[in-house]
Design a protein around this motif. Structure first.
Motif, PDB file in Angstrom:
ATOM      1  N   THR A  16       0.834  -1.208   0.000  1.00 53.67           N
ATOM      2  CA  THR A  16       0.000   0.000   0.000  1.00 53.67           C
ATOM      3  C   THR A  16       0.867   1.255   0.000  1.00 53.67           C
ATOM      4  OG1 THR A  16      -1.772  -1.146   1.191  1.00 53.67           O
ATOM      5  CG2 THR A  16      -1.789   1.262   1.255  1.00 53.67           C
ATOM      6  N   SER A  17       1.945   1.242   0.776  1.00 55.06           N
ATOM      7  CA  SER A  17       2.839   2.411   0.826  1.00 55.06           C
ATOM      8  C   SER A  17       3.529   2.643  -0.512  1.00 55.06           C
ATOM      9  CB  SER A  17       3.879   2.225   1.929  1.00 55.06           C
ATOM     10  OG  SER A  17       3.272   2.218   3.203  1.00 55.06           O
ATOM     11  N   VAL A  18       3.952   1.571  -1.170  1.00 60.75           N
ATOM     12  CA  VAL A  18       4.571   1.705  -2.492  1.00 60.75           C
ATOM     13  C   VAL A  18       3.562   2.275  -3.482  1.00 60.75           C
ATOM     14  CG1 VAL A  18       5.566   0.447  -4.436  1.00 60.75           C
ATOM     15  CG2 VAL A  18       6.277  -0.103  -2.102  1.00 60.75           C
ATOM     16  N   TYR A  19       2.310   1.835  -3.376  1.00 57.85           N
ATOM     17  CA  TYR A  19       1.249   2.370  -4.243  1.00 57.85           C
ATOM     18  C   TYR A  19       1.087   3.873  -4.045  1.00 57.85           C
ATOM     19  CZ  TYR A  19      -3.497   3.656  -5.612  1.00 57.85           C
ATOM     20  OH  TYR A  19      -4.581   4.304  -6.152  1.00 57.85           O
ATOM     21  N   HIS A  20       1.063   4.303  -2.780  1.00 58.24           N
ATOM     22  CA  HIS A  20       0.902   5.742  -2.494  1.00 58.24           C
ATOM     23  C   HIS A  20       2.115   6.539  -2.981  1.00 58.24           C
ATOM     24  CE1 HIS A  20      -2.854   5.343  -0.473  1.00 58.24           C
ATOM     25  NE2 HIS A  20      -2.375   4.676   0.567  1.00 58.24           N
ATOM     26  N   ILE A  21       3.308   5.959  -2.898  1.00 58.36           N
ATOM     27  CA  ILE A  21       4.495   6.644  -3.404  1.00 58.36           C
ATOM     28  C   ILE A  21       4.373   6.847  -4.912  1.00 58.36           C
ATOM     29  CG2 ILE A  21       6.980   6.423  -3.821  1.00 58.36           C
ATOM     30  CD1 ILE A  21       7.170   4.933  -1.160  1.00 58.36           C
ATOM     31  N   ARG A  22       3.995   5.800  -5.617  1.00 56.22           N
ATOM     32  CA  ARG A  22       3.854   5.913  -7.078  1.00 56.22           C
ATOM     33  C   ARG A  22       2.800   6.955  -7.445  1.00 56.22           C
ATOM     34  NH1 ARG A  22       4.530  -0.338  -7.656  1.00 56.22           N
ATOM     35  NH2 ARG A  22       6.619  -0.489  -8.551  1.00 56.22           N
ATOM     36  N   LYS A  23       1.734   7.000  -6.675  1.00 54.15           N
ATOM     37  CA  LYS A  23       0.673   7.975  -6.944  1.00 54.15           C
ATOM     38  C   LYS A  23       1.172   9.399  -6.718  1.00 54.15           C
ATOM     39  CE  LYS A  23      -4.223   8.809  -5.975  1.00 54.15           C
ATOM     40  NZ  LYS A  23      -5.398   8.382  -5.152  1.00 54.15           N
ATOM     41  N   THR A  24       1.948   9.610  -5.644  1.00 50.71           N
ATOM     42  CA  THR A  24       2.491  10.936  -5.354  1.00 50.71           C
ATOM     43  C   THR A  24       3.484  11.380  -6.425  1.00 50.71           C
ATOM     44  OG1 THR A  24       2.209  10.623  -2.970  1.00 50.71           O
ATOM     45  CG2 THR A  24       3.793  12.295  -3.670  1.00 50.71           C
ATOM     46  N   LEU A  25       4.265  10.430  -6.945  1.00 45.47           N
ATOM     47  CA  LEU A  25       5.305  10.751  -7.924  1.00 45.47           C
ATOM     48  C   LEU A  25       4.788  10.777  -9.357  1.00 45.47           C
ATOM     49  CD1 LEU A  25       8.227   8.572  -6.522  1.00 45.47           C
ATOM     50  CD2 LEU A  25       7.831  11.014  -6.149  1.00 45.47           C
ATOM     51  N   LYS A  26       3.548  10.384  -9.565  1.00 47.55           N
ATOM     52  CA  LYS A  26       2.999  10.285 -10.919  1.00 47.55           C
ATOM     53  C   LYS A  26       3.129  11.579 -11.731  1.00 47.55           C
ATOM     54  CE  LYS A  26      -1.128   8.874 -13.496  1.00 47.55           C
ATOM     55  NZ  LYS A  26      -2.540   8.410 -13.396  1.00 47.55           N
ATOM     56  N   PRO A  27       2.893  12.761 -11.121  1.00 46.83           N
ATOM     57  CA  PRO A  27       3.016  14.002 -11.915  1.00 46.83           C
ATOM     58  C   PRO A  27       4.413  14.239 -12.480  1.00 46.83           C
ATOM     59  CG  PRO A  27       1.827  14.416  -9.868  1.00 46.83           C
ATOM     60  CD  PRO A  27       2.408  13.043  -9.761  1.00 46.83           C
ATOM     61  N   TYR A  28       5.428  13.562 -11.931  1.00 43.34           N
ATOM     62  CA  TYR A  28       6.800  13.778 -12.384  1.00 43.34           C
ATOM     63  C   TYR A  28       7.225  12.794 -13.469  1.00 43.34           C
ATOM     64  CZ  TYR A  28       6.861  16.685  -8.243  1.00 43.34           C
ATOM     65  OH  TYR A  28       6.556  17.648  -7.308  1.00 43.34           O
ATOM     66  N   GLY A  29       6.263  12.035 -13.983  1.00 47.89           N
ATOM     67  CA  GLY A  29       6.542  11.165 -15.125  1.00 47.89           C
ATOM     68  C   GLY A  29       7.656  10.176 -14.866  1.00 47.89           C
ATOM     69  N   ASP A  30       8.613  10.124 -15.802  1.00 48.71           N
ATOM     70  CA  ASP A  30       9.705   9.151 -15.730  1.00 48.71           C
ATOM     71  C   ASP A  30      10.872   9.613 -14.877  1.00 48.71           C
ATOM     72  OD1 ASP A  30       8.303   7.454 -17.395  1.00 48.71           O
ATOM     73  OD2 ASP A  30       9.227   8.228 -19.225  1.00 48.71           O
ATOM     74  N   HIS A  31      10.732  10.756 -14.218  1.00 49.70           N
ATOM     75  CA  HIS A  31      11.829  11.224 -13.362  1.00 49.70           C
ATOM     76  C   HIS A  31      12.101  10.238 -12.220  1.00 49.70           C
ATOM     77  CE1 HIS A  31      12.560  15.005 -15.310  1.00 49.70           C
ATOM     78  NE2 HIS A  31      11.309  15.381 -15.191  1.00 49.70           N
ATOM     79  N   PHE A  32      11.042   9.606 -11.713  1.00 54.89           N
ATOM     80  CA  PHE A  32      11.186   8.623 -10.640  1.00 54.89           C
ATOM     81  C   PHE A  32      10.511   7.322 -11.072  1.00 54.89           C
ATOM     82  CE2 PHE A  32      10.970  12.831  -8.686  1.00 54.89           C
ATOM     83  CZ  PHE A  32      12.086  12.835  -7.869  1.00 54.89           C
ATOM     84  N   GLN A  33      11.234   6.223 -10.965  1.00 53.51           N
ATOM     85  CA  GLN A  33      10.683   4.925 -11.319  1.00 53.51           C
ATOM     86  C   GLN A  33      11.037   3.908 -10.239  1.00 53.51           C
ATOM     87  OE1 GLN A  33      12.335   4.132 -15.234  1.00 53.51           O
ATOM     88  NE2 GLN A  33      10.487   4.895 -16.241  1.00 53.51           N
ATOM     89  N   ILE A  34      10.021   3.264  -9.695  1.00 54.47           N
ATOM     90  CA  ILE A  34      10.234   2.208  -8.704  1.00 54.47           C
ATOM     91  C   ILE A  34      10.067   0.867  -9.413  1.00 54.47           C
ATOM     92  CG2 ILE A  34       9.456   1.182  -6.537  1.00 54.47           C
ATOM     93  CD1 ILE A  34       8.448   3.871  -5.673  1.00 54.47           C
ATOM     94  N   MET A  35      11.150   0.119  -9.493  1.00 59.01           N
ATOM     95  CA  MET A  35      11.150  -1.170 -10.168  1.00 59.01           C
ATOM     96  C   MET A  35      10.923  -2.284  -9.153  1.00 59.01           C
ATOM     97  SD  MET A  35      11.763   0.124 -13.096  1.00 59.01           S
ATOM     98  CE  MET A  35      11.978  -1.370 -14.076  1.00 59.01           C
TER      99      MET A  35
END
Length: 379
Positions: free
Chosen positions: A199-218
């Motif tokens: 759930t925390s990883v999901y929320h991180i991805r959602k928060t970072l979504k506006p920054y596109g490919d600048h941040f990617q969690i693999m």
């Protein structure tokens, strides 16, 4: 700003339209009393904001908003109604605002200003997606877009924030799920803890979504890898800039001074994370050593005023460090500033006793006593 209005009461539609037209840069691209027709047009048109009545025939306004947001998640929804019992549900749906009839122009102005602010931020994000962005990790975490505006990331939970910053510290490296669980949820039962992590990883991805490919969690079977692309970290920029500088000289000292200004606070200073302490101390030591090199160079060049200013800055930011205090005491002694020598020794003694329960080291104490005897001052 392109706006569509939906309300089954024609008088209410016309009234809202008149109120909106009093404001600048508003374009009403459609108004509908039939929600089904309105939904069809909204899904086809380019719309910035939807003013939507909740009490509608055939379909509830909140249900209609849910359907629209599934297809157009970026549309700004403002609920308009004569009742306020839907407010909680409206904000659970992530509505931008909630206005109760009758609509006053002052209240409507605030809503429109909020829409404009969100649209401006969205435009900055869109621009930033194609260029390098800056992330500040000194003192407090924030992101600077191309326009120079600074934004503090808003996290759903404190655990999501800490998880992201931990992955960022160990960027480009595999961080095992077991490590993250032991770090963040040591008290949880094993059958529940993984859902907390996911759930925390999901929320991180959602928060970072506006920054596109600048941040990617693999994802991997064992854990996660955070990759960053075109993200300039202030700590990396500062450290690289220092390492690229030639030795201190009359030609380079000003560059050193300017570089040191980039150190605006300790690494993650506002966050009490024990795992960040080793990196914080490493960067702090680099700052201290470089600051001492600059101050010592000034002293060697007999630029005493600049040496004093440099040592004073170090002492104020690192009050427990004995070396800069000792150096400053010696310079003040050279300048026959007896009052300052006494004050520095007293301040150092007090802070060491209070924070560490120790006295100044033997070398400093012996020097101070010898100086007092030669200067005719009392210890």
């Amino acid at each position: 700003m392109r706006v569509i209005l939906v309300d089954d009461e024609r008088l209410a539609l016309d009234y809202l339209e008149r109120q909106l037209m009093k404001l600048a840069d508003i374009e009403i691209v459609g108004k509908y009393s039939d929600p089904i027709v309105g939904r069809k047009e909204i899904l086809q048109a380019r719309v910035d904001v939807l003013f939507l009545d909740i009490s509608l025939p055939e379909i509830n306004g909140i249900e209609l908003a849910e359907q629209i947001l599934e297809t157009k998640p970026d549309i700004n929804v403002v609920f308009v109604t004569a009742y306020n019992e839907y407010a909680v549900k409206a904000f659970e749906l992530n509505a931008l605002d909630y206005i109760v009839k009758p609509i006053r122009i002052e209240r409507l102005t605030k809503t429109v200003d909020r829409v404009r602010e969100r649209l401006e931020i969205k435009q900055e994000y869109t621009t930033a997606a194609n260029q390098c962005i800056k992330m500040n990790l000194f003192r407090q975490v924030s992101v600077e877009l191309g326009s120079g505006s600074s934004t503090i990331l808003q996290w759903r939970t404190t655990k999501a924030q800490e998880l992201f910053l931990y992955l960022l510290q160990y960027r480009d490296q595999l961080v095992r799920k077991t490590t993250l669980i032991d770090l963040l949820w040591p008290e949880y039962e094993s059958d529940k803890v993984y859902s907390q992590l996911y759930t925390s990883v999901y929320h991180i991805r959602k928060t970072l979504k506006p920054y596109g490919d600048h941040f990617q969690i693999m994802n991997t079977t064992e854990g996660y890898i955070l990759n960053i692309n075109q993200v300039c970290l202030d700590i990396e920029n500062w450290e690289t800039r220092l390492k690229d500088l030639p030795p201190i000289s009359s030609e380079t000292v000003d560059e050193y001074v300017e570089s040191m200004k980039l150190y605006t606070g300790d690494y993650l200073q506002e966050y009490d994370y024990w795992w960040a302490e080793s990196e914080r101390q490493r960067l702090k030591a680099l700052w201290l050593n470089t600051s001492m090199e600059i101050a010592d160079w000034y002293l060697e060049q007999e630029l005493l005023d600049k040496a004093v200013m440099s040592y004073q800055q170090i002492c104020s930011l690192q009050p427990q460090e004995e070396t800069p205090h000792f150096a400053l005491m010696k310079v003040c002694a050279m300048q026959h500033n007896d009052v300052m020598v006494h004050r520095l020794y007293r301040e150092l003694s007090e802070v060491l006793l209070k924070e560490l329960s120790v006295e100044p080291n033997q070398e400093i104490s012996d020097w101070y006593r010898d100086w007092c005897e030669k200067a005719g001052s009392k210890v």
